[in-house]
Design an enzyme around this catalytic site. Structure first.
Site, mmCIF file in Angstrom:
data_model
loop_
_atom_site.group_PDB
_atom_site.id
_atom_site.type_symbol
_atom_site.label_atom_id
_atom_site.label_comp_id
_atom_site.label_asym_id
_atom_site.label_seq_id
_atom_site.Cartn_x
_atom_site.Cartn_y
_atom_site.Cartn_z
ATOM 1 N N PRO A 1 23.084 8.897 -7.908
ATOM 2 C CA PRO A 1 21.835 9.607 -7.604
ATOM 3 C C PRO A 1 21.263 9.342 -6.214
ATOM 4 C CG PRO A 1 21.378 7.679 -8.910
ATOM 5 C CD PRO A 1 22.863 7.723 -8.765
ATOM 6 N N ASP B 1 28.866 17.120 -0.846
ATOM 7 C CA ASP B 1 27.787 18.043 -1.202
ATOM 8 C C ASP B 1 26.473 17.599 -0.577
ATOM 9 O OD1 ASP B 1 29.313 19.702 -2.741
ATOM 10 O OD2 ASP B 1 28.909 18.652 -4.610
ATOM 11 N N LYS C 1 24.982 23.259 -0.141
ATOM 12 C CA LYS C 1 23.531 23.260 0.059
ATOM 13 C C LYS C 1 22.896 22.983 -1.274
ATOM 14 C CE LYS C 1 23.070 27.163 3.028
ATOM 15 N NZ LYS C 1 22.399 28.426 3.126
ATOM 16 N N GLY D 1 27.267 14.569 -5.800
ATOM 17 C CA GLY D 1 26.102 13.843 -6.294
ATOM 18 C C GLY D 1 26.240 13.541 -7.777
ATOM 19 N N GLY D 2 25.733 12.409 -8.195
ATOM 20 C CA GLY D 2 25.753 12.061 -9.618
ATOM 21 C C GLY D 2 27.166 11.871 -10.128
ATOM 22 N N ASP D 3 27.464 12.528 -11.226
ATOM 23 C CA ASP D 3 28.793 12.471 -11.834
ATOM 24 C C ASP D 3 29.500 13.803 -11.565
ATOM 25 O OD1 ASP D 3 30.527 11.002 -14.072
ATOM 26 O OD2 ASP D 3 30.576 13.163 -14.420
ATOM 27 N N THR E 1 24.971 9.616 -13.465
ATOM 28 C CA THR E 1 24.388 10.957 -13.478
ATOM 29 C C THR E 1 22.856 10.889 -13.407
ATOM 30 O OG1 THR E 1 24.517 13.099 -14.581
ATOM 31 C CG2 THR E 1 24.262 11.180 -16.012
ATOM 32 N N ALA E 2 22.258 12.008 -12.967
ATOM 33 C CA ALA E 2 20.805 12.027 -12.741
ATOM 34 C C ALA E 2 20.020 11.572 -13.967
ATOM 35 C CB ALA E 2 20.367 13.432 -12.337
ATOM 36 N N MET F 1 18.326 20.970 -12.792
ATOM 37 C CA MET F 1 18.150 22.222 -12.042
ATOM 38 C C MET F 1 17.094 23.123 -12.685
ATOM 39 S SD MET F 1 22.123 23.072 -11.150
ATOM 40 C CE MET F 1 22.821 22.452 -12.664
HETATM 41 N N1 SAH Z 1 26.393 16.093 -10.848
HETATM 42 C C1 SAH Z 1 24.995 15.787 -10.741
HETATM 43 C C2 SAH Z 1 24.110 16.961 -11.095
HETATM 44 C C3 SAH Z 1 24.253 18.136 -10.163
HETATM 45 S S1 SAH Z 1 23.156 19.425 -10.574
HETATM 46 C C4 SAH Z 1 24.663 14.581 -11.608
HETATM 47 O O1 SAH Z 1 25.504 14.163 -12.420
HETATM 48 O O2 SAH Z 1 23.567 14.056 -11.488
HETATM 49 C C5 SAH Z 1 21.792 19.063 -9.527
HETATM 50 C C6 SAH Z 1 20.578 18.631 -10.339
HETATM 51 O O3 SAH Z 1 20.712 17.265 -10.727
HETATM 52 C C7 SAH Z 1 19.281 18.700 -9.575
HETATM 53 O O4 SAH Z 1 18.721 20.003 -9.580
HETATM 54 C C8 SAH Z 1 18.432 17.729 -10.363
HETATM 55 O O5 SAH Z 1 17.944 18.330 -11.544
HETATM 56 C C9 SAH Z 1 19.448 16.673 -10.764
HETATM 57 N N2 SAH Z 1 19.465 15.518 -9.824
HETATM 58 C C10 SAH Z 1 20.473 15.150 -9.020
HETATM 59 N N3 SAH Z 1 20.177 14.024 -8.352
HETATM 60 C C11 SAH Z 1 18.933 13.668 -8.761
HETATM 61 C C12 SAH Z 1 18.056 12.586 -8.446
HETATM 62 N N4 SAH Z 1 18.409 11.637 -7.570
HETATM 63 N N5 SAH Z 1 16.848 12.538 -9.056
HETATM 64 C C13 SAH Z 1 16.490 13.481 -9.952
HETATM 65 N N6 SAH Z 1 17.276 14.523 -10.296
HETATM 66 C C14 SAH Z 1 18.478 14.614 -9.702
#
Ligand code: SAH
Length: 280
Positions: free
Chosen positions: A26, A49, A71, A102-104, A132-133, A184
Site C-alpha cells: 500500500p 503502476d 494512471k 500497488g497492493g497485491d 492489499t489495501a 475504487m
Molecule cells: N491491487 C491493489 C488494488 C488496486 S485497485 C491492492 O491489492 O490493494 C485500486 C484501489 O485500491 C484504490 O481505488 C483504493 O480503493 C485501493 N487502495 C490502493 N492503495 C490504497 C491505500 N494505500 N490506501 C487506501 N486504499 C488503497
C-alpha cells in the site's frame, strides 16, 4: 562469419527472460516482502503502476529501465494490451522484468490477465503477493476485518467494475456480521450507499474511509452509511482510498495506534453532519 557459426546462431534462439508480477503493497516500503525487494534488486526492466509510491520506486537500483504504465482511477496511460505487449517484448528479448503493482497483483490488479498473456507468449513468470489495501486499511486504520462476535467474514468488492459498471444489486453483500471492503468506490460513494440501503442495510451501519493507508498522509474518516457520501467528498481526503462498511469500523477510535502519532483522525461527529440532513 563461417556457415558453421551462422547455423549455430540460428539454432540457438536468444535466451528468454522472465517476468515477476510483484505486489508493492500500500505504499510504505517496510511492507514490501523480501521476495519483492530481491526481485527489484535483480530487475533489468520495471513496469510500474501509478499506485506504486515514490518511496518504493526509490528502492530500484540506478540504471534499471523504469517504465510508468498506469494512471490512477482506471484510466491507464498505456492500454492494458500495450502494457502486456511491452512486458512480453522485454522478456522475450532476454530481460528480467518486474511488473510492479500497488497492493497485491491479484487483487483488482489485472494480474490474471497479465499471467495469461505471459503464458500465451511462453514467458516464464512468477507472482509475488503484496499487502492489499484492505489489510493496510485495517492495520493502519486500527479496525479488524473480522472480530469474534462482531464480524465472522469479510468481502472485498470493487466499486468500479469492467467498463466502469459497479455492482448493481448489493443484496448478496448485505450479510449480518460481515465486513465489506470496497475498492475504487470513492467516486461512486452515493451510488454505493443507495445500493446498500436498497438492499436493506441499516443507515446507522458504521463505515470508514481510509485514504493513503500506511503512508504519512493517511486519513481515516469514520461515520455511518447515512453519512458516507458526505465523508467521500471531504476536503483533504487523500487518494487512493477504500471504503470499509461494517460494525468493526466503530472500533477504530478505541484501537487507533497509528494516526494518534501522525495526525488526529476525523470522526463523523467532528464533521458536523447530522444524520437527518444526510440524504438517506
Ligand atoms: N491491487 C491493489 C488494488 C488496486 S485497485 C491492492 O491489492 O490493494 C485500486 C484501489 O485500491 C484504490 O481505488 C483504493 O480503493 C485501493 N487502495 C490502493 N492503495 C490504497 C491505500 N494505500 N490506501 C487506501 N486504499 C488503497
Amino acid at each position: 562469419m563461417s556457415l558453421h557459426t551462422l547455423s549455430m546462431h540460428r539454432s540457438q534462439p536468444q535466451s528468454t527472460g522472465e517476468v515477476a508480477l510483484v505486489g508493492a503493497g500500500p505504499g510504505d516500503p517496510g511492507l514490501l516482502t523480501l521476495h519483492a525487494c530481491q526481485a527489484l534488486q535483480r530487475a533489468e526492466v520495471v513496469l510500474y503502476d501509478a499506485l506504486v509510491s515514490q518511496a518504493i520506486l526509490d528502492l530500484i537500483p540506478n540504471g534499471v529501465e523504469c517504465i510508468a504504465v498506469g494512471k490512477r482511477c482506471g484510466a491507464h496511460s498505456l492500454p492494458q494490451a500495450e502494457i502486456e505487449r511491452v512486458m512480453v517484448a522485454k522478456a522475450a528479448a532476454g530481460a528480467r522484468v518486474v511488473r510492479l503493482k500497488g497492493g497485491d497483483p491479484l487483487m483488482f490488479g489485472r494480474g490474471g490477465e497479465e499471467m495469461r498473456a505471459l503464458k500465451a507468449a511462453g514467458i516464464p513468470y512468477r507472482v509475488v503477493p503484496g499487502v492489499t489495501a484492505a489489510s493496510a486499511c485495517a492495520a493502519y486504520g486500527a479496525m479488524p476485518l473480522t472480530h469474534r462476535g462482531v464480524a465472522q467474514g469479510v468481502t472485498f468488492v470493487t466499486g468500479h467494475g469492467k467498463d466502469g459498471q459497479p455492482v448493481e444489486d448489493w443484496r448478496p453483500y448485505v450479510i449480518p456480521g460481515h465486513t465489506l471492503v470496497i475498492y475504487m468506490g470513492l467516486k461512486r460513494a452515493e451510488w454505493i450507499q443507495q445500493g446498500l440501503l436498497k438492499a436493506g442495510m441499516d443507515p446507522q451501519m458504521p463505515v470508514a474511509i481510509v485514504g493513503q493507508a500506511s503512508q504519512p498522509g493517511q486519513q481515516r474518516l469514520n461515520g455511518t452509511l447515512a453519512t458516507l457520501p458526505a465523508l467521500a467528498v471531504m476536503e483533504g481526503l487523500p487518494s487512493p482510498a477504500a471504503i470499509i462498511v461494517g460494525e468493526t469500523t466503530a472500533l477504530a477510535q478505541e484501537l487507533d495506534w497509528f494516526e494518534a502519532e501522525n495526525q488526529p483522525a476525523v470522526s463523523a461527529k467532528s464533521l458536523d453532519i447530522s444524520l437527518d440532513s444526510a440524504a438517506v
